[in-house]
Design a protein around this motif. Sequence first.
Motif, PDB file in Angstrom:
ATOM      1  N   GLY A   1       0.788  -1.228   0.000  1.00  0.00           N
ATOM      2  CA  GLY A   1       0.000   0.000   0.000  1.00  0.00           C
ATOM      3  C   GLY A   1       0.813   1.268   0.000  1.00  0.00           C
ATOM      4  O   GLY A   1       0.261   2.360  -0.086  1.00  0.00           O
ATOM      5  N   GLY A   2       2.134   1.177   0.094  1.00  0.00           N
ATOM      6  CA  GLY A   2       2.974   2.363   0.092  1.00  0.00           C
ATOM      7  C   GLY A   2       3.362   2.776  -1.313  1.00  0.00           C
ATOM      8  O   GLY A   2       3.023   2.119  -2.297  1.00  0.00           O
ATOM      9  N   PRO A   3       4.104   3.884  -1.443  1.00  0.00           N
ATOM     10  CA  PRO A   3       4.526   4.352  -2.765  1.00  0.00           C
ATOM     11  C   PRO A   3       5.544   3.408  -3.385  1.00  0.00           C
ATOM     12  O   PRO A   3       6.363   2.797  -2.689  1.00  0.00           O
ATOM     13  N   ASN A   4       5.500   3.322  -4.695  1.00  0.00           N
ATOM     14  CA  ASN A   4       6.402   2.442  -5.430  1.00  0.00           C
ATOM     15  C   ASN A   4       6.919   3.209  -6.642  1.00  0.00           C
ATOM     16  O   ASN A   4       6.454   2.998  -7.767  1.00  0.00           O
ATOM     17  N   PRO A   5       7.855   4.140  -6.440  1.00  0.00           N
ATOM     18  CA  PRO A   5       8.328   4.965  -7.560  1.00  0.00           C
ATOM     19  C   PRO A   5       9.024   4.134  -8.621  1.00  0.00           C
ATOM     20  O   PRO A   5       9.505   3.026  -8.368  1.00  0.00           O
ATOM     21  N   LEU A   6       9.096   4.721  -9.822  1.00  0.00           N
ATOM     22  CA  LEU A   6       9.656   4.015 -10.970  1.00  0.00           C
ATOM     23  C   LEU A   6      11.120   4.384 -11.181  1.00  0.00           C
ATOM     24  O   LEU A   6      11.600   5.419 -10.700  1.00  0.00           O
ATOM     25  N   ALA A   7      11.802   3.548 -11.925  1.00  0.00           N
ATOM     26  CA  ALA A   7      13.156   3.872 -12.355  1.00  0.00           C
ATOM     27  C   ALA A   7      13.100   5.080 -13.288  1.00  0.00           C
ATOM     28  O   ALA A   7      12.126   5.251 -14.037  1.00  0.00           O
ATOM     29  N   PRO A   8      14.105   5.954 -13.252  1.00  0.00           N
ATOM     30  CA  PRO A   8      14.076   7.148 -14.113  1.00  0.00           C
ATOM     31  C   PRO A   8      13.830   6.838 -15.577  1.00  0.00           C
ATOM     32  O   PRO A   8      13.102   7.567 -16.251  1.00  0.00           O
ATOM     33  N   LYS A   9      14.399   5.740 -16.084  1.00  0.00           N
ATOM     34  CA  LYS A   9      14.198   5.406 -17.496  1.00  0.00           C
ATOM     35  C   LYS A   9      12.738   5.106 -17.784  1.00  0.00           C
ATOM     36  O   LYS A   9      12.171   5.570 -18.787  1.00  0.00           O
TER      37      LYS A   9
ATOM     38  N   VAL B   1      13.452  16.415  -5.873  1.00  0.00           N
ATOM     39  CA  VAL B   1      13.314  15.006  -6.243  1.00  0.00           C
ATOM     40  C   VAL B   1      14.455  14.196  -5.640  1.00  0.00           C
ATOM     41  O   VAL B   1      14.258  13.119  -5.073  1.00  0.00           O
ATOM     42  N   ARG B   2      15.671  14.724  -5.722  1.00  0.00           N
ATOM     43  CA  ARG B   2      16.850  13.986  -5.257  1.00  0.00           C
ATOM     44  C   ARG B   2      16.924  13.913  -3.732  1.00  0.00           C
ATOM     45  O   ARG B   2      17.687  13.112  -3.201  1.00  0.00           O
ATOM     46  N   LYS B   3      16.150  14.723  -3.050  1.00  0.00           N
ATOM     47  CA  LYS B   3      16.106  14.599  -1.599  1.00  0.00           C
ATOM     48  C   LYS B   3      15.378  13.322  -1.205  1.00  0.00           C
ATOM     49  O   LYS B   3      15.708  12.684  -0.201  1.00  0.00           O
ATOM     50  N   ARG B   4      14.377  12.955  -1.989  1.00  0.00           N
ATOM     51  CA  ARG B   4      13.643  11.724  -1.728  1.00  0.00           C
ATOM     52  C   ARG B   4      14.285  10.523  -2.419  1.00  0.00           C
ATOM     53  O   ARG B   4      14.218   9.405  -1.910  1.00  0.00           O
ATOM     54  N   ARG B   5      14.883  10.759  -3.581  1.00  0.00           N
ATOM     55  CA  ARG B   5      15.545   9.673  -4.314  1.00  0.00           C
ATOM     56  C   ARG B   5      16.868  10.185  -4.888  1.00  0.00           C
ATOM     57  O   ARG B   5      16.920  10.706  -6.010  1.00  0.00           O
ATOM     58  N   PRO B   6      17.952  10.065  -4.122  1.00  0.00           N
ATOM     59  CA  PRO B   6      19.254  10.606  -4.569  1.00  0.00           C
ATOM     60  C   PRO B   6      19.755   9.997  -5.867  1.00  0.00           C
ATOM     61  O   PRO B   6      20.595  10.604  -6.536  1.00  0.00           O
ATOM     62  N   GLU B   7      19.250   8.818  -6.254  1.00  0.00           N
ATOM     63  CA  GLU B   7      19.739   8.182  -7.474  1.00  0.00           C
ATOM     64  C   GLU B   7      19.174   8.813  -8.739  1.00  0.00           C
ATOM     65  O   GLU B   7      19.630   8.512  -9.847  1.00  0.00           O
ATOM     66  N   VAL B   8      18.180   9.676  -8.621  1.00  0.00           N
ATOM     67  CA  VAL B   8      17.640  10.361  -9.801  1.00  0.00           C
ATOM     68  C   VAL B   8      18.689  11.326 -10.337  1.00  0.00           C
ATOM     69  O   VAL B   8      19.254  12.121  -9.579  1.00  0.00           O
ATOM     70  N   PRO B   9      19.005  11.302 -11.630  1.00  0.00           N
ATOM     71  CA  PRO B   9      20.041  12.200 -12.178  1.00  0.00           C
ATOM     72  C   PRO B   9      19.704  13.669 -11.947  1.00  0.00           C
ATOM     73  O   PRO B   9      18.536  14.080 -11.996  1.00  0.00           O
TER      74      PRO B   9
END
Length: 660
Positions: free
Chosen positions: A149-157, A287-295
């Motif tokens: 039930g939680g968030p499931n963000p996608l890969a940047p690609k 965005v990178r604060k929540r997901r640092p791997e985002v370019p």
Amino acid sequence: MCSACLAPDASARTSPNVLFASGGFSPEGPTTPAHAFFFAAQSAPAVRPLPAPPPGFELLRRLGEGGMGDVYLARECPSGREVALKFLKHPEHYVAHQRFVAELRALVELEHPNVVRVHASDFMRSTPFFTMEHATGGSLSDALESDEGGPNPLAPKDAVGIIRVVAGAVAAAHAKGIIHRDLKPSNVLLFGGPRAWDKLKVADFGLARRLNAEDDENLTVTTDTIGTPGYAPPEQVSRANGDIDFRADVYGLGATLYHLLTGRAPFTGPTQASVIEQVLADPPERVRKRRPEVPLRLEAIVLKCLAKDPADRYESVTSFLADLDRYEAGLRPKAPLMTRRRRARCWANDRRHALAAAAALMFLTSIGSVGAMRGVGLGSADAGVIRPPLVPVPKVADLPATPSAVNFCPELTDEEVTRALRNGQRVELLGRTGPRTPIGWGLNPCPVTLPEEGGNGLVLKGREGCALQLLADPGIDSYRIRAELRQDLRTPPVGPVGSRMPQVPRVGIVLGYRRIKAKDRIVNAFVTATICESGQNGQEAGEAALTDHGVIEYPLQPSSSAIHPKGRCPLTANEKAPSARVLEVDVTPQKLVFRHGGQELIQSAQLQEHWVCIEQALNANPQLGGQVHLGEWSSRRPVGIWVQESWATVLSFSIEPLPK
């Protein structure tokens, strides 16, 4: 009219599930104006029995509901085809009825492979409806939820691939003059399974309007909140923020991409009122604060879409897609990167009032003395620009929209200058009381004072080559810089022993400034358009020059340079020396044109070739070991004033867009 549901008879249709634009759920009655009830396109959790199906259909289950319409999964008889059937929730309300018709017409007109198709409609019943394709994979919002039930963000690609498909459908709508105004993951449907990203379709055109269509505009009360606040731009949340155009959908695309990358909307809160307050006043969380791997470059594209001011967003969906092309090709997008310097400026801007008060207090304690401006730290190596000190300034009124001159104003921000230039206005960056802030130094700082005679401008006393930055990025590719300045003939002695800088006293314009880190050194590359009132050996005849510079900063040592002249020409001596001269440079991505007194002196159309020469000369230095990569020449880099072994009085400095 019943205050709870606007039915003609209070006993005829009383429902506790009406959702209002403020997010209120009120069994007792509405908490906002009744005309706003259908603008909150959200779902209510209440479970209600299925209504009576229209002839020829069997209702199977409820798929979703909003303020204006309810959607059901239905089976078409006798074909047995499953369709999505949408009822108009309040057919007796004129505006709701007209919006329902407008949605149907928009869907029928578009006929795009990534827009939901309409099968049939019936407006002869007391409750109008139409049927559409049924999305077997649910919505994109459903797909972004994990099994827990939680968030499931996608890969940047994957996120970029999805938003490309959605943007293509939106661009097709814009080509027809239709603005969606409610883009979000729940309005993107999957037709090939829960994660079939290649089979997406945009749905729910219930809030769509045709640009410049008076009938559509009349369906919106100017004070209404339109759309879902967490994904809606400020001009939709409050019409006091301006008119709505295609850039509202650019914001919606950015908000959807933000959700794909982070698993949540750009703005969230316990109530819609709190969300609206954030949309109007606060920047979105990085965005990178929540997901640092985002370019970093992809984050820059998202944040440009989410700019508060429509003028700071992409001007069209096509421009947005073009920047995605640059990102996927490994190139730097046009969107400004959220580097450490930019984050610091945003931090200072958010706290500008408190910082301005502190600065005013410091000013009062030191009144009577201007002081020397100081240099700044190196910061991030990938920013590629000289770094001005952070000077907090108060917010000023919006610039006029009509082409005209914007007089000098110390409080103008970079964003306001850029907006003025894009509107065709000329902007003074230096005027009667000093330079526009924030400013910064490239290479060396030098003492800055007011003219002794109390006149306009500033007096700069430079030695080893000083570049005073007045604007970090003009925001346009082609522009004209005009500077009125005087080279005082009280030239200081030559620079420190060991200096490798040519000791020719020069003053003028610096542009195209690029500052990068190579190995453990800082490298500066730029072009100057300068004058020299007297020759190197005290000769009376001076000269004008358009010159490339490559300068290496050595820690605790004098600067070194490799200079490649583009052109020099004699300069007619001043009748009264010293007196002011007017220098102009037309800057485009292809060439530079240097003028003095309105007459063309020098023209250079080999900018990239000379830029390569600078790079080669710098790489020949053993201290750098071939580590310098300047990239392409760009007119979208800092501009300012150049002072070398001179005292100079700069009276004015302005920039204006070149006519197309």
